[in-house]
Design a protein around this motif. Structure first.
Motif, short mmCIF file in Angstrom:
data_model
loop_
_atom_site.label_atom_id
_atom_site.label_comp_id
_atom_site.label_asym_id
_atom_site.label_seq_id
_atom_site.Cartn_x
_atom_site.Cartn_y
_atom_site.Cartn_z
N ALA A 259 0.83 -1.21 0.00
CA ALA A 259 0.00 0.00 0.00
C ALA A 259 0.86 1.25 0.00
CB ALA A 259 -0.93 -0.01 1.21
N ILE A 260 1.92 1.27 0.82
CA ILE A 260 2.80 2.43 0.87
C ILE A 260 3.44 2.68 -0.49
CG2 ILE A 260 4.98 3.26 1.84
CD1 ILE A 260 4.18 1.95 4.48
N ARG A 261 3.89 1.62 -1.14
CA ARG A 261 4.54 1.78 -2.45
C ARG A 261 3.56 2.35 -3.47
NH1 ARG A 261 8.72 0.87 -5.47
NH2 ARG A 261 8.56 0.06 -7.60
N TYR A 262 2.35 1.84 -3.51
CA TYR A 262 1.39 2.32 -4.50
C TYR A 262 0.95 3.75 -4.21
CZ TYR A 262 1.07 -2.46 -6.25
OH TYR A 262 1.37 -3.69 -6.79
N TYR A 263 0.84 4.12 -2.94
CA TYR A 263 0.51 5.51 -2.62
C TYR A 263 1.60 6.44 -3.12
CZ TYR A 263 -3.49 4.34 0.38
OH TYR A 263 -4.71 3.92 0.86
N LYS A 264 2.85 6.05 -2.91
CA LYS A 264 3.96 6.89 -3.36
C LYS A 264 3.98 7.00 -4.89
CE LYS A 264 7.15 6.20 0.51
NZ LYS A 264 8.49 5.69 0.93
N LEU A 265 3.74 5.90 -5.57
CA LEU A 265 3.72 5.93 -7.03
C LEU A 265 2.59 6.82 -7.55
CD1 LEU A 265 4.46 2.19 -7.89
CD2 LEU A 265 6.04 4.12 -8.00
N SER A 266 1.44 6.76 -6.89
CA SER A 266 0.32 7.60 -7.34
C SER A 266 0.65 9.07 -7.17
CB SER A 266 -0.94 7.24 -6.56
OG SER A 266 -0.83 7.60 -5.19
N LEU A 267 1.37 9.42 -6.10
CA LEU A 267 1.76 10.81 -5.90
C LEU A 267 2.80 11.25 -6.91
CD1 LEU A 267 1.95 11.23 -2.02
CD2 LEU A 267 0.67 12.66 -3.60
N GLN A 268 3.64 10.35 -7.38
CA GLN A 268 4.60 10.72 -8.42
C GLN A 268 3.90 11.08 -9.72
OE1 GLN A 268 7.65 7.79 -8.98
NE2 GLN A 268 8.08 7.61 -6.78
N LEU A 269 2.81 10.40 -10.01
CA LEU A 269 2.08 10.68 -11.25
C LEU A 269 1.13 11.86 -11.09
CD1 LEU A 269 1.24 7.04 -12.45
CD2 LEU A 269 3.04 8.57 -13.28
N ASP A 270 0.58 12.06 -9.90
CA ASP A 270 -0.36 13.16 -9.67
C ASP A 270 -0.07 13.79 -8.32
OD1 ASP A 270 -2.43 14.91 -9.35
OD2 ASP A 270 -4.05 13.45 -9.58
N PRO A 271 0.67 14.90 -8.28
CA PRO A 271 1.03 15.53 -7.00
C PRO A 271 -0.16 16.09 -6.23
CG PRO A 271 2.44 16.31 -8.79
CD PRO A 271 1.30 15.58 -9.42
N PHE A 272 -1.33 16.20 -6.84
CA PHE A 272 -2.49 16.75 -6.14
C PHE A 272 -3.27 15.69 -5.37
CE2 PHE A 272 -2.14 20.01 -9.57
CZ PHE A 272 -1.90 21.09 -8.75
N LEU A 273 -2.80 14.44 -5.36
CA LEU A 273 -3.53 13.38 -4.66
C LEU A 273 -3.26 13.49 -3.16
CD1 LEU A 273 -3.27 10.19 -6.90
CD2 LEU A 273 -5.30 11.51 -6.32
N TRP A 274 -3.96 14.40 -2.51
CA TRP A 274 -3.80 14.61 -1.07
C TRP A 274 -4.16 13.35 -0.28
CZ3 TRP A 274 -1.95 17.30 2.87
CH2 TRP A 274 -2.55 17.14 4.13
N THR A 275 -5.19 12.64 -0.71
CA THR A 275 -5.62 11.46 0.04
C THR A 275 -4.52 10.39 0.09
OG1 THR A 275 -6.67 10.64 -1.98
CG2 THR A 275 -8.07 11.82 -0.40
N SER A 276 -3.70 10.31 -0.95
CA SER A 276 -2.59 9.36 -0.91
C SER A 276 -1.57 9.76 0.14
CB SER A 276 -1.93 9.27 -2.29
OG SER A 276 -2.78 8.66 -3.23
N PHE A 277 -1.25 11.05 0.20
CA PHE A 277 -0.30 11.50 1.21
C PHE A 277 -0.89 11.34 2.61
CE2 PHE A 277 1.66 14.71 3.92
CZ PHE A 277 3.00 14.42 3.73
N GLN A 278 -2.16 11.63 2.76
CA GLN A 278 -2.82 11.46 4.06
C GLN A 278 -2.75 10.01 4.50
OE1 GLN A 278 -7.05 12.32 4.05
NE2 GLN A 278 -6.94 13.15 6.10
N ALA A 279 -2.98 9.08 3.58
CA ALA A 279 -2.90 7.67 3.92
C ALA A 279 -1.48 7.27 4.31
CB ALA A 279 -3.38 6.82 2.75
N LEU A 280 -0.47 7.83 3.63
CA LEU A 280 0.91 7.53 3.99
C LEU A 280 1.22 7.99 5.41
CD1 LEU A 280 2.75 8.49 0.67
CD2 LEU A 280 2.59 6.21 1.67
#
Length: 764
Positions: A187-208
């Motif tokens: 889960a941590i890896r996929y959240y980080k990858l999603s943020l690399q493609l879209d820096p506006f994904l706040w929910t991914s950073f919140q989950a991290l």
């Protein structure tokens, strides 16, 4: 029937040559079936946009009945079911498609996630992606620098277009699936990858942040800005903040040891580690201030010695692309223009492959399609509207053709160039990223329970952000974690007034009222929140806290069960239920509640604390020490947790280690007299009476009206051979707490006797 529009958008990103064939036909060349489909889908789209879900669903069902093999019709019906909360019907509808589109796979995975069918959700989302990856590996045709990529995760983010449905959003969805199925590292890896493609994904950073990722991944790195000021790292600004007097807490000396409960809210729960015979004294809250004096170091989220914040070039480029709607493909219900049809979406991080870099073919333009070039199958137009189009001319066709080519070509040219220093969208995008970095740094500190730093960073946000419900919620949570209930109450009540109807954070406010014993306010909040939304788990959690304050544990448990019926994954309610069962001496059910909370969130330190408290009461000291250590590892800044760990270590025969732990607890919070009192207990058991007496004197200075302290001092003085002073302490304890006269008189009668196996002064 024509190809589904989600597939059409994907085909554009793959550089296909049939883009011009996807242009909608004018009504004069459409068949009756095509005209019927176009009208149905246009109506469904319109009713969805005005939130008439039932009407849209009814028309979508009619459309699928008339066009059972059309994928767009089936997608729209599934979308109607999904928006109405009928996730099972949406999934069944999508499963009936023989060749589902990317958009259909994404929606099916979302529906399966809502149904908690995690394996199915992952399979639906990754099935097509895995096939493409295996094909690419076999053919070794990655293009550019991709030939050395061995992991599918890296291949996903490097490939253009992204083979996963919706790219970054698909990665975030995959991360949610892994998180729900307790695969934390994936889960941590996929959240980080999603943020690399879209820096506006706040929910991914919140989950991290909630997963405990902090040391190797900062908000500045995620959002591409410079590191916030030293205040977030125990710099000068924080030290001045600490010394301002705003951190005075509402903790009473030698109170019942209470610990914050709930990783989602930082609220406080009841414990059964009590010191008998101690009378709480009132605390002066006038020194507590919600905001410290303004200091130069706190005037801006970045220190004066550092240059102004600048976004990382790559992050800024990705953010500009997302903000310009050049990353995510249009959803199937969105009308497409000729330019959006030729746009290549879902760009990866790697260099473009030969296929994706291929120049687009010039769309064929003829007299029969020029007037309809901006139309979509969903947009049904009357013949009168078509008759108003200007007649095609050679000049019009040339202009249209040139505009389309230049727009698409410029899009691809920009993607291969560095981000310009200044563009029309760059200042706004940079400002948003800086705001996200500031709030992200504060949230990250809060999830690591560095509450002072979190509050200091939040106070550097713009004033219009500081009065929002989210920021006030986080401030209230931070104050409650610090046991500063007065300031927590102010923040959360301000949140209610600024953001009426907000349910997140009210569970913290209810527990703050519980700690402050404000029955009227808690009863009013319970009635108010049920009126707002009786189908929310927060509402019944607040009501349960209200009955818990009245010592009606059975009713409280009934309302907590109602909260869990509405959301079985509500960790906070599981923990509250465990403490209510503890109050009823039902330890087996309490343990089950705490363990269920840990299954949902393994970083929920309050559940670890609850298990440790139960095992200590059952005299299973090894288990108690283990669980307290787990809680301290998650929240090392809690003086209360360290104090309980020291108590367990002493009970487990590790007295010297307990002394060190309690010393650390006192350093974290010098206003916590319980740590000193327990050190005195250990010194007495080790027959180091002078040190025990010194600790008790310091505790007595902080709480001069606590009967137990004077009684403990009398016993120590007796062992030191000072009977006159011991008698004085016993008499003082009797005056302060007459209900324990019998125990105190018994000690006074034995002043002249030698102690033989006398009980220690443990304060349980």
């Amino acid at each position: 029937m024509g190809a589904p529009f989600s597939e059409a958008a994907n085909n554009h990103s793959e550089g296909g040559e049939d883009d011009d064939d996807q242009v909608s036909k004018p009504p004069s060349t459409r068949t009756a079936a095509e005209e019927s489909l176009s009208t149905y889908l246009s109506l469904v789209t319109q009713y969805l946009s005005v939130f008439m879900i039932d009407n849209a669903t009814f028309l979508a069902e009619r459309c699928v009945a008339q066009h059972p093999s059309n994928l767009d019709a089936r997608y729209m019906l599934a979308l109607c079911y999904f928006r109405s909360g009928s996730f099972r019907r949406a999934l069944v509808t999508l499963d009936q498609s023989f060749q589902p589109t990317q958009a259909m796979r994404f929606l099916a995975s979302q529906a399966a996630l809502q149904l908690k069918e995690y394996a199915r959700a992952e399979e639906v989302l990754l099935k097509d992606c895995r096939m493409k990856y295996l094909t690419s590996r076999e053919q070794q045709q990655y293009g550019g620098g991709n030939a050395s990529i061995d992991q599918m995760d890296d291949w996903i983010v490097q490939t253009t277009p992204c083979p996963l449905p919706n790219g970054a959003a698909g990665l975030a969805l995959l991360a949610n699936i892994c998180r729900k199925s307790n695969r934390r590292e994936r889960a941590i890896r996929y959240y980080k990858l999603s943020l690399q493609l879209d820096p506006f994904l706040w929910t991914s950073f919140q989950a991290l942040c909630e997963l405990g990722v902090a040391t190797d991944y900062s908000a500045a790195e995620a959002f591409g800005v410079l590191q916030p000021m030293a205040a977030s790292q125990n710099g000068g600004g924080v030290e001045q903040y600490n010394q301002s007097g705003a951190w005075q807490t509402s903790k009473t000396p030698l109170q019942t040891i209470e610990t914050p409960a709930g990783a989602i809210g930082g609220t406080v729960l009841r414990s059964r580690f009590e010191t008998p015979g101690l009378t709480p004294i009132s605390v002066n809250h006038s020194m507590m201030q919600m905001h410290p004096p303004e200091t130069p170091q706190q005037s801006h989220p970045y220190s004066g010695s550092m240059p102004p914040p600048m976004s990382n070039t790559m992050v800024l480029r990705r953010a500009r692309e997302v903000a310009a709607r050049q990353y995510y493909p249009p959803s199937p219900e969105t009308p497409l223009t000729h330019v959006t049809r030729n746009m290549r979406y879902l760009r990866g991080l790697g260099p473009p492959s030969e296929q994706s870099a291929m120049p687009l073919t010039t769309p064929r333009v003829d007299h029969s399609t020029v007037g309809s070039m901006q139309r979509h199958l969903f947009m049904s137009a009357s013949s009168e509207n078509w008759s108003t189009q200007p007649p095609p001319t050679a000049t019009n066709m040339a202009i249209t053709n040139t505009n389309v080519q230049s727009a698409v070509a410029s899009h691809h040219d920009d993607a291969d160039k560095p981000a310009p220093a200044t563009t029309a969208a760059s200042p706004a995008v940079s400002a948003i990223l800086e705001l996200l970095a500031t709030l992200g740094a504060a949230y990250q500190k809060l999830c690591q329970y560095q509450c002072r730093e979190a509050i200091a960073i939040l106070q550097t946000a713009p004033m219009n952000q500081q009065v929002t419900g989210w920021v006030l919620h986080q401030q209230g949570r931070a104050f409650s974690e610090m046991n500063d209930f007065a300031n927590a109450q102010r923040c959360l009540e301000l949140m209610v007034s600024k953001d009426p109807g907000r349910l997140q954070g009210l569970e913290i406010l209810s527990t703050v009222y519980w700690q402050l014993k404000k029955e009227v306010e808690l009863a009013y909040l319970s009635q108010q929140v049920v009126d707002w939304d009786r189908l929310s788990p927060e509402a019944w959690c607040v009501v349960g806290n209200c009955f818990s304050l009245q010592k009606d544990h059975e009713s409280a448990l009934a309302f907590f069960k109602r909260s869990l019926q509405l959301n079985p994954d509500y960790t906070y309610t599981h923990t509250l239920s465990g403490y209510e069962y503890m109050a009823n001496e039902d330890f087996d059910k309490a343990i089950a509640c705490f363990r269920q909370a840990l299954r949902i969130d393994e970083r929920h330190y309050n559940a670890w604390y609850g298990l440790g408290a139960i095992y200590h009461r059952q005299e299973k000291y090894d288990l108690a020490e283990f669980h307290f250590e787990k809680a301290v590892a998650i929240n090392p800044s809690s003086s209360v947790l360290r104090c309980n760990l020291g108590i367990a270590q002493h009970s487990n025969g590790k007295s010297y280690q307990a002394l060190e732990t309690l010393a650390g607890a006192f350093q974290l919070d010098p206003r916590n007299p319980q740590a000193r009192f327990q050190r005195a207990t250990i010194y007495s058991s080790l027959m180091r009476y002078e040190e025990a007496l010194a600790e008790l004197k310091k505790v007595c200075d902080a709480a001069p009206r606590e009967a137990t302290i004077h009684f403990a001092m009398g016993k120590v003085l007796k062992r030191l051979g000072r009977p006159e002073q011991a008698m004085k302490c016993f008499l003082t304890a009797m005056d302060l707490d007459p209900k324990d006269n019998q125990m105190i008189k018994s000690a006074m009668d034995k002043l002249d006797e030698v102690d033989v196996d006398e009980e220690t002064i443990a304060g349980f």
